[in-house]
Each structure stands twice: as C-alpha cells, then as structure tokens.
Write an enzyme that holds these catalytic residues in place. Sequence first.
Site, PDB file in Angstrom:
ATOM      1  N   SER A  96      12.107  75.171  90.584  1.00  0.00           N
ATOM      2  CA  SER A  96      11.015  74.549  91.322  1.00  0.00           C
ATOM      3  C   SER A  96      10.694  75.440  92.515  1.00  0.00           C
ATOM      4  CB  SER A  96      11.394  73.131  91.749  1.00  0.00           C
ATOM      5  OG  SER A  96      12.576  73.139  92.511  1.00  0.00           O
ATOM      6  N   LYS A 152      17.442  81.439  84.518  1.00  0.00           N
ATOM      7  CA  LYS A 152      17.224  80.328  85.445  1.00  0.00           C
ATOM      8  C   LYS A 152      16.432  79.300  84.652  1.00  0.00           C
ATOM      9  CE  LYS A 152      15.845  79.230  90.141  1.00  0.00           C
ATOM     10  NZ  LYS A 152      17.133  78.892  90.689  1.00  0.00           N
ATOM     11  N   LYS A 193      23.300  82.406  95.166  1.00  0.00           N
ATOM     12  CA  LYS A 193      23.487  82.404  93.711  1.00  0.00           C
ATOM     13  C   LYS A 193      22.687  83.516  93.042  1.00  0.00           C
ATOM     14  CE  LYS A 193      21.964  78.172  93.429  1.00  0.00           C
ATOM     15  NZ  LYS A 193      21.739  77.713  94.783  1.00  0.00           N
TER      16      LYS A 193
END
Length: 91
Positions: free
Chosen positions: A42, A38, A16
């Site tokens: 995490s 984004k 991605k």
Amino acid sequence: MTPGIFITGTNTSVGKTAVTAAMLRLLAGAGVRAVGLKPVASGSERAHPGAPLRNSDALALQAAAPIALPYESVNPYCFAPAIAPHLAAEE
C-alpha cells in the site's frame, strides 16, 4: 522445494526492504539466482495519470534482484492508500 527466506518486521521504516535488497545484491554477486517479492503493498503511486500503480519498495526489490521479473510478479496486489494493506484492499 526451492529454499527461501522470509523477511518480516513489525513496523514501517524498520529496514525490511533495505536488508532484502542488500541480500539480493550479495546473492547476485555470488552467482545465486534470487528474486525479492512484495506480494501486497500500500502507499503506491502512479508515474502519471493512467499509469499503473507502483510501490517504491517493490521497485527497489525488482531492481536489486539478479532475475528480471515483471513488476506484476514482484507486487501482484498494489494499493494507493498509505494505510494497512487489508484496509486498502477493502477500500
């Protein structure tokens, strides 16, 4: 409304970020003003103790975009644990 493209995938490491960064570079080359976001990440790290958390994917999108945005605009929700973001947010 400003047109947009939403890139999604069903797993980590499926490309991605690489595809999005490549698209941003192509758009920049064509003179199109674009950004990569984004919103939640995490698995983020600190460059040194006391530094803010930064996510490598968000940094790659920030670097590839023809419009310079502050990191916090590219990735407003940044979590350290390398787990599902909703779990990292709870933690």
